[in-house]
Design a protein around this motif. Structure first.
Motif, short mmCIF file in Angstrom:
data_model
loop_
_atom_site.label_atom_id
_atom_site.label_comp_id
_atom_site.label_asym_id
_atom_site.label_seq_id
_atom_site.Cartn_x
_atom_site.Cartn_y
_atom_site.Cartn_z
N ILE A 247 -7.39 -1.56 -2.31
CA ILE A 247 -6.65 -0.79 -1.31
C ILE A 247 -5.49 -1.65 -0.83
O ILE A 247 -5.65 -2.50 0.06
N PRO A 248 -4.30 -1.46 -1.46
CA PRO A 248 -3.16 -2.26 -1.02
C PRO A 248 -2.50 -1.62 0.19
O PRO A 248 -2.70 -0.42 0.46
N HIS A 249 -1.69 -2.39 0.90
CA HIS A 249 -0.83 -1.82 1.94
C HIS A 249 0.01 -0.70 1.32
O HIS A 249 0.53 -0.83 0.22
N GLN A 250 0.11 0.40 2.07
CA GLN A 250 0.74 1.61 1.52
C GLN A 250 2.23 1.66 1.87
O GLN A 250 2.64 2.34 2.82
N ALA A 251 3.03 0.91 1.12
CA ALA A 251 4.48 0.89 1.40
C ALA A 251 5.24 1.74 0.41
O ALA A 251 6.18 2.44 0.77
N ASN A 252 4.83 1.69 -0.86
CA ASN A 252 5.64 2.31 -1.90
C ASN A 252 4.76 2.42 -3.16
O ASN A 252 4.20 1.41 -3.60
N SER A 253 4.70 3.61 -3.75
CA SER A 253 3.84 3.78 -4.93
C SER A 253 4.34 2.94 -6.11
O SER A 253 3.56 2.51 -6.95
N ARG A 254 5.66 2.68 -6.13
CA ARG A 254 6.18 1.85 -7.24
C ARG A 254 5.75 0.39 -7.08
O ARG A 254 5.58 -0.32 -8.07
N ILE A 255 5.57 -0.06 -5.83
CA ILE A 255 5.03 -1.41 -5.62
C ILE A 255 3.60 -1.47 -6.16
O ILE A 255 3.21 -2.41 -6.87
N ILE A 256 2.82 -0.43 -5.85
CA ILE A 256 1.41 -0.42 -6.30
C ILE A 256 1.35 -0.34 -7.83
O ILE A 256 0.54 -1.04 -8.46
N ASP A 257 2.24 0.45 -8.44
CA ASP A 257 2.28 0.50 -9.91
C ASP A 257 2.58 -0.90 -10.47
O ASP A 257 1.98 -1.32 -11.47
N GLY A 258 3.51 -1.60 -9.82
CA GLY A 258 3.88 -2.95 -10.28
C GLY A 258 2.72 -3.92 -10.17
O GLY A 258 2.48 -4.74 -11.07
N ILE A 259 1.97 -3.82 -9.07
CA ILE A 259 0.80 -4.70 -8.88
C ILE A 259 -0.24 -4.40 -9.96
O ILE A 259 -0.81 -5.31 -10.58
N ALA A 260 -0.48 -3.11 -10.22
CA ALA A 260 -1.48 -2.72 -11.23
C ALA A 260 -1.09 -3.24 -12.60
O ALA A 260 -1.94 -3.78 -13.34
N LYS A 269 -7.49 2.57 -10.13
CA LYS A 269 -8.30 1.58 -9.41
C LYS A 269 -7.73 1.39 -7.99
O LYS A 269 -8.39 0.82 -7.11
N PHE A 270 -6.49 1.81 -7.79
CA PHE A 270 -5.78 1.55 -6.53
C PHE A 270 -5.77 2.80 -5.66
O PHE A 270 -5.39 3.88 -6.12
N TYR A 271 -6.21 2.63 -4.42
CA TYR A 271 -6.23 3.76 -3.49
C TYR A 271 -4.82 3.98 -2.94
O TYR A 271 -4.18 3.04 -2.48
N CYS A 272 -4.34 5.22 -3.01
CA CYS A 272 -2.98 5.53 -2.54
C CYS A 272 -3.02 6.74 -1.62
O CYS A 272 -3.56 7.78 -1.99
N ASN A 273 -2.43 6.63 -0.44
CA ASN A 273 -2.31 7.80 0.43
C ASN A 273 -0.95 7.89 1.10
O ASN A 273 -0.78 8.64 2.06
N MET A 274 0.03 7.10 0.60
CA MET A 274 1.34 7.10 1.29
C MET A 274 2.03 8.45 1.15
O MET A 274 2.93 8.75 1.93
N TYR A 275 1.62 9.29 0.20
CA TYR A 275 2.17 10.64 0.05
C TYR A 275 2.13 11.38 1.39
O TYR A 275 3.09 12.03 1.79
N ASP A 276 1.01 11.26 2.12
CA ASP A 276 0.82 12.00 3.37
C ASP A 276 1.16 11.22 4.63
O ASP A 276 1.31 11.81 5.69
N TYR A 277 1.20 9.88 4.54
CA TYR A 277 1.30 9.06 5.76
C TYR A 277 2.53 8.17 5.83
O TYR A 277 2.84 7.66 6.91
N GLY A 278 3.22 7.93 4.70
CA GLY A 278 4.28 6.93 4.70
C GLY A 278 3.69 5.55 4.95
O GLY A 278 2.48 5.33 4.80
N ASN A 279 4.56 4.63 5.33
CA ASN A 279 4.15 3.25 5.58
C ASN A 279 3.81 3.12 7.07
O ASN A 279 4.69 3.20 7.91
N THR A 280 2.53 2.92 7.37
CA THR A 280 2.11 2.77 8.78
C THR A 280 1.81 1.31 9.11
O THR A 280 1.03 1.02 10.03
N SER A 281 2.44 0.39 8.39
CA SER A 281 2.32 -1.06 8.64
C SER A 281 0.85 -1.48 8.76
O SER A 281 0.06 -1.19 7.86
N SER A 282 0.47 -2.12 9.85
CA SER A 282 -0.90 -2.67 9.91
C SER A 282 -1.98 -1.59 9.95
O SER A 282 -3.16 -1.90 9.78
N ALA A 283 -1.58 -0.32 10.13
CA ALA A 283 -2.58 0.75 10.15
C ALA A 283 -2.89 1.29 8.76
O ALA A 283 -3.88 2.01 8.58
N SER A 284 -2.07 0.96 7.76
CA SER A 284 -2.20 1.67 6.48
C SER A 284 -3.54 1.39 5.79
O SER A 284 -4.19 2.32 5.28
#
Ligand code: UT7
Length: 322
Positions: A247-260, A269-284
């Motif tokens: 579960i990475p910080h939800q800033a950008n799906s392209r960042i998560i693709d790069g990490i994967a 394997k990576f949990y993504c929910n930024m579609y609905d929430y955007g980047n909520t910093s320490s809450a993500s």
């Protein structure tokens, strides 16, 4: 073995959602640009609720899920960069709102890595024996830090809160960790209080808003997060097959693709929910944990890695077992 058992997770987001199309009525942008560059389509925006109110609503849900009386709570840490005030801490306001009058309460600021750092700190307090339990929350009203005339930042962020309740136990909790900071790159992401001691060199930056060198943060995140996760895994005898989600910080799906890609792991394997929430910093990350908890997915023995990265610069990964 003494451990900080994770007894429950929960979250709260403001009801009001704003779509990319709605944002494009205020700034020159488009759903196509935002979604293709970030994976974000909606964000929740506070209509007046402050950070402590979001955090307290999440806290009540977490304590209810854990079956914990607020009077029994011994430690409250709120990770935030958008607290209601410089002082009192958001954690003290949460303490008052939920009636946890026996707790020690303080905030921790490590931006988008904040929840990871706060969970690490709470784990040490519990394992040392100083506290028997802890409520750890990440909460942000990021929209109050944004310049809604700056399309390069205002489309990225949203508001929300989430967290976990830890109790001293014998199994699970934080199995391994890797934390880091790079203050030499501090100017890449700033939220300014005053013009004094201003590090920011970007001419477009206005008071008191968030300003960011997006490309620098993007490259930093894709470079450092896989290294942090690899170092974390080197500290265990587990394989990635034994980890249910990263579960990475939800800033950008392209960042998560790069990490994967760098870790040679499948995207699912990576949990993504930024579609609905955007980047909520320490809450993500805690919002994601809260969602998984509500779905009943974080059952006894399930292992996840949480990985934050952001301003400071800071980064950190924890291997958790429920
Ligand atoms: O939470 C941790 C901190 N934050 C992050 O992790 C964010 C990390 N960075 C990023 O996610 C990406 O760098 C962004 C999403 C911020 C930007 O994506 P990019 O692919 O790096 O775009 P860019 O900055 O290179 O901008 C490309 C173009 C520019 O136009 P020109 O100069 O090429 O003509 C921008 O002016 O896109 C323009 N642009 C926009 N266009 C439409 C920037 N923002 C927008 C926008 N709508 N909202």
């Amino acid at each position: 073995m003494v451990a900080s058992k994770i007894c429950a997770a929960g979250y709260y987001v403001p009801e009001h959602t704003v779509s990319n199309d709605q944002l494009s009525e205020y700034v020159e942008t488009s759903d196509e640009w935002i979604y293709s560059r970030t994976g974000i389509r909606y964000r929740h925006m506070s209509g007046g609720e402050n950070t402590s109110q979001l955090a307290a609503k999440a806290a009540k849900r977490i304590l209810e899920a854990a079956g914990a009386d607020p009077l029994s709570v011994e430690l409250i840490i709120v990770a935030t960069i958008s607290g209601d005030y410089a002082t009192p801490s958001t954690a003290c306001l949460v303490q008052a709102e939920i009636g946890a009058k026996n707790a020690v309460a303080f905030d921790l600021g490590a931006a988008c890595s904040g929840f990871v750092f706060a969970l690490s700190v709470a784990d040490k307090y519990i394992r040392s024996g100083l506290f028997q339990n802890a409520l750890v929350i990440g909460a942000e009203v990021m929209t109050k830090t944004l310049d809604f005339q700056d399309r390069s930042t205002c489309v990225l962020f949203g508001d929300g809160a989430g967290g976990v309740f830890l109790r001293r136990g014998n199994t699970g909790g934080v199995l391994a960790e890797d934390l880091g900071s790079d203050g030499m790159s501090a100017q890449s992401l700033l939220v300014r209080h005053s013009p004094v001691n201003n590090l920011c060199t970007q001419q477009s930056c206005k008071q008191p808003f968030l300003c960011m060198d997006g490309k620098a943060i993007f490259q930093f995140a894709v470079r450092e997060t896989p290294k942090s996760i690899s170092r974390l895994m080197d500290k265990t005898t587990l394989t990635y097959d034994e980890i249910r989600w990263i579960i990475p910080h939800q800033a950008n799906s392209r960042i998560i693709d790069g990490i994967a890609r760098k870790l040679h792991l499948p995207a699912d394997k990576f949990y993504c929910n930024m579609y609905d929430y955007g980047n909520t910093s320490s809450a993500s990350i805690p919002i994601a944990l809260g969602q998984l908890w509500e779905q009943g997915a974080l059952t006894e023995g399930v292992r996840v890695i949480i990985a934050g990265f952001g301003a400071g610069l800071t980064w950190g990964s924890l291997l958790l077992e429920f």
